[in-house]
Design an enzyme around this catalytic site. Structure first.
Site, mmCIF file in Angstrom:
data_model
loop_
_atom_site.group_PDB
_atom_site.id
_atom_site.type_symbol
_atom_site.label_atom_id
_atom_site.label_comp_id
_atom_site.label_asym_id
_atom_site.label_seq_id
_atom_site.Cartn_x
_atom_site.Cartn_y
_atom_site.Cartn_z
ATOM 1 C CG HIS A 207 -2.182 -0.623 0.769
ATOM 2 N ND1 HIS A 207 -2.881 -1.635 1.859
ATOM 3 C CD2 HIS A 207 -2.909 -0.860 -0.199
ATOM 4 C CE1 HIS A 207 -3.741 -2.074 1.409
ATOM 5 N NE2 HIS A 207 -4.166 -1.552 0.129
ATOM 6 N NE ARG A 309 -0.970 -8.302 -16.595
ATOM 7 C CZ ARG A 309 -0.025 -7.219 -16.130
ATOM 8 N NH1 ARG A 309 -0.547 -6.070 -16.353
ATOM 9 N NH2 ARG A 309 1.092 -7.449 -16.008
ATOM 10 C CD GLU A 441 4.249 -14.862 -19.447
ATOM 11 O OE1 GLU A 441 3.781 -13.934 -18.331
ATOM 12 O OE2 GLU A 441 3.586 -15.586 -19.784
ATOM 13 C CG ASN A 464 5.850 -8.640 -14.406
ATOM 14 O OD1 ASN A 464 6.756 -7.807 -14.428
ATOM 15 N ND2 ASN A 464 4.676 -8.362 -14.803
ATOM 16 C CG ASP A 465 4.921 -14.760 -14.636
ATOM 17 O OD1 ASP A 465 5.095 -15.163 -13.617
ATOM 18 O OD2 ASP A 465 3.835 -14.586 -15.234
ATOM 19 N NE ARG A 475 4.002 -11.840 -11.051
ATOM 20 C CZ ARG A 475 3.470 -11.827 -12.331
ATOM 21 N NH1 ARG A 475 3.526 -12.363 -13.125
ATOM 22 N NH2 ARG A 475 2.830 -10.395 -12.433
ATOM 23 C CB CYS A 512 3.964 -6.522 -22.202
ATOM 24 S SG CYS A 512 4.111 -8.173 -21.854
HETATM 25 C C1 PEP Z 1 4.788 -10.750 -16.989
HETATM 26 O O1 PEP Z 1 4.804 -11.744 -16.512
HETATM 27 O O2 PEP Z 1 5.710 -9.941 -16.909
HETATM 28 C C2 PEP Z 1 3.383 -10.223 -17.715
HETATM 29 C C3 PEP Z 1 3.397 -8.960 -18.210
HETATM 30 O O3 PEP Z 1 2.218 -11.064 -17.298
HETATM 31 P P1 PEP Z 1 1.482 -10.937 -15.858
HETATM 32 O O4 PEP Z 1 2.309 -9.697 -14.904
HETATM 33 O O5 PEP Z 1 0.336 -10.733 -16.308
HETATM 34 O O6 PEP Z 1 1.753 -12.378 -15.414
HETATM 35 MG MG MG Z 2 3.355 -13.420 -17.028
#
Ligand code: PEP
Ligand code: MG
Length: 582
Positions: A207, A309, A441, A464-465, A475, A512
């Site tokens: 937050h 998404r 990913e 991210n993944d 994550r 992305c």
């Molecule tokens: C990612 O994994 O970087 C991604 C963009 O997909 P999400 O964050 O929705 O898993």
């Molecule tokens: Mg992802």
């Protein structure tokens, strides 16, 4: 937001920057603020939970009423502040107020009071019980433990006549340092008086981060060593680099703040399209989850959508929505950019991702509820192996939406590991006359990017993944946030490999994941050969403005330096040195 407070000069002087210690954390809101330290008021003294009944039986009903009255007062106060706040700040204040009135909490407190516990002890006991539960659940729930502890403290203070905990309103512009900040603390902050925030705990999705972002207050979380910084000491918080300088050289601090202010002005003035200072074009796109988000993104300089998404549209759905219903929802996003494209006289790209259900985003109609290790389980494209109809119906819906809106979305699959998976997916997408791509990913997919590119029209890297699978770090875990830092050189190496494969194939490779929302890192990614950056609408101007300030050759040099670095902090520093000269 970037400011420096005028406080007396300290003894530290050094031309190159901070003279005292430099503490390092995770940067979550860019910008620089410098000033004297203030800290939140002490939390109230909590009672020891004895477990012994100490309230007479005939007084227990009254004790429970006392709790209910205190909960009402606390909830009312929070709601009052929510009414004066807006956006995310108002939402978290309302959420904490809702927690005060939560029936589960009332039941847990009631059970203890009925067994003879005084109300304050019952609150502490019930909060412990829920904290343990949230921690066990992990991820986003674990981050809510801070909210719960804040509510506990407010309730105990109210029940025991102690002062309400929270952040004092500083008399002069200051920098707020804290162990962690509860939503109610952060939501009431005044950006004119709180120039920057640094906390010992918290992650990028806490937050503290969300509200600091909304208020535009530079912020760094998960900083080690903050406890040793005293109230009143002069600090410089750099929400771009993640550094907290203790007693920095004042001229250096002033220069950093001024530089940050210039950057702010450039961000405010940026309108796109995306390009480096020497004219190398890069699509700057938005990540969206619905039509409203797409419309908001279209109002920024975003040239389209790099990641829609779709699974987020159906988190509450008990059953799979019909093809027509899906087409209606997808059409809202497609038309947001179709309209903009008409006005701009150019085509706007919308990249729609097929359902990435599973792991932290379970969908009732698609995912198994009892997987032992869902992040490594049947998620994303893998769901179509046992349930092919979910994917084919979704692709039918996308084709229908494309027809209805007169647009040509690009369609990509999440969680692809092999070229064979990419081939099969692309065939289904192309059958419907649409462009096919996949997300990168999984490290295996990055390593085989060249082979996968033989099968598809484009790639989009989900950093991210890709970070969580490359570093083997959940994550959502605040404890592992440093491993999921998108500047991790091993992650950058996989991104560079994928971008290079795209250049050889002559096909677009975008990013992305959150990496694309970091303006400095965005420039580094472009230096690797990434052709589009897609990020939250709120980050688009910062990313575009940074790109417009650097030349392609510098981006390439920064990319080489970042990949060659030994760790994330060194990668960030190396890129900063090349691109910003500091
Ligand atoms: C990612 O994994 O970087 C991604 C963009 O997909 P999400 O964050 O929705 O898993
Ligand atoms: Mg992802």
């Amino acid at each position: 937001m970037s400011s420096v407070a005028t406080t007396p000069q300290s003894s530290g002087t050094s031309p190159q920057g901070p003279t005292g210690r430099v503490l390092v954390g995770i940067p979550v809101v860019p910008g620089v603020g410098a000033g004297p330290v203030v800290r939140p008021a002490d939390r109230p003294r909590l009672p020891e939970v004895t477990g012994e009944p100490s309230v007479a039986e005939d007084a227990r009903a009254g004790e429970l009423e006392r709790f209910q009255a205190a909960a009402e007062v606390v909830a009312g106060r929070l709601e009052g502040r929510a009414a004066r706040a807006s956006g995310a700040a108002a939402e978290v204040l309302e959420a904490t107020a809702g927690l005060a009135r939560d029936r589960g909490l009332l039941a847990a407190v009631g059970k203890r009071v009925k067994a003879g516990a005084p109300a304050d002890q019952a609150v502490v006991g019930a909060a412990e019980q829920f904290s343990a539960m949230f921690t066990e659940l992990g991820g986003v729930m674990a981050e809510r433990v801070t909210d719960l502890a804040d509510l506990r403290d407010r309730l105990v203070a109210e029940l025991t006549g102690q002062e309400e905990p929270g952040v004092p309103t500083p008399a002069d512009p200051s920098v707020l340092l804290a162990d962690d900040l509860a939503p109610a603390d952060t939501a009431g902050l005044q950006p004119e008086l709180v120039l920057a925030i640094a906390t010992t705990r918290g992650g990028p999705t806490s937050h503290t981060a969300i509200i600091a972002r909304q208020l535009g207050i530079p912020c760094v979380v998960a900083v080690g060593g903050l406890d040793d910084v005293a109230t009143g000491q002069f600090v410089l918080v750099d929400g771009t680099s993640g550094e907290v300088g203790v007693e920095p050289d004042r001229d250096h601090a002033r220069a950093r703040v001024e530089e940050s202010e210039r950057e702010r002005a450039a961000v405010a003035a940026w309108t796109g399209p995306g390009a480096t200072a020497d004219g190398h074009a890069v699509d700057v796109l938005a990540n969206v989850q619905d039509g409203a988000g797409a419309a908001k993104a279209a109002a920024t300089g975003a040239q389209g959508v790099g990641l829609f998404r779709t699974e987020l549209c159906f988190l509450d759905a008990d059953t799979e929505p019909s093809v027509e219903e899906q087409a209606r929802i997808y059409g809202e996003v497609l038309s947001a950019f179709a309209e903009r494209a008409e006005g701009a006289g150019e085509g706007s790209k919308v990249v729609l991702r097929t359902l990435d259900a599973g792991s932290d985003k379970p969908l009732k109609f698609a995912t198994a509820p009892d997987e032992e290790n869902p992040a490594l389980g049947v998620r994303g494209l893998r769901i179509s192996w046992a349930q092919p109809g979910i994917l084919t119906r979704q692709l039918d819906a996308v084709a229908l939406a494309a027809e209805q809106t007169g647009t040509s979305p690009w369609v990509m699959a999440p969680m692809v590991a092999t070229a064979a998976e990419a081939r099969e997916f692309a065939a289904q997408v192309r059958q419907r006359g649409l462009k096919a791509g996949v997300m990168i990913e999984i490290p295996a997919a990055a390593l085989h990017a060249e082979r996968i590119l033989r099968e598809v029209d484009f790639l989009s890297i989900g950093t991210n993944d890709l970070a969580q699978y490359t570093l083997a770090a959940d994550r959502l875990s605040a404890d592992l946030a440093h491993l999921n830092d998108p500047w991790q050189p091993a992650l950058l190496q996989l991104v560079a490999l994928t971008a290079a494969a795209g250049a050889v194939a002559g096909k677009p490779v975008g990013v992305c994941g959150e990496a694309a929302a970091d303006p400095l890192l965005g420039a580094v990614l472009v230096g690797m050969g990434i052709t589009s950056l897609s990020c939250a609408a709120s980050a688009i101007s910062s990313v575009g403005a940074r790109l417009a300030s650097v030349e392609l050759a510098a981006c390439q040099e920064a990319a080489r330096a970042a990949v060659a670095a030994d760790d994330a902090a060194a990668a960030r520093a190396a890129a900063r040195e090349v691109l910003l000269g500091s």
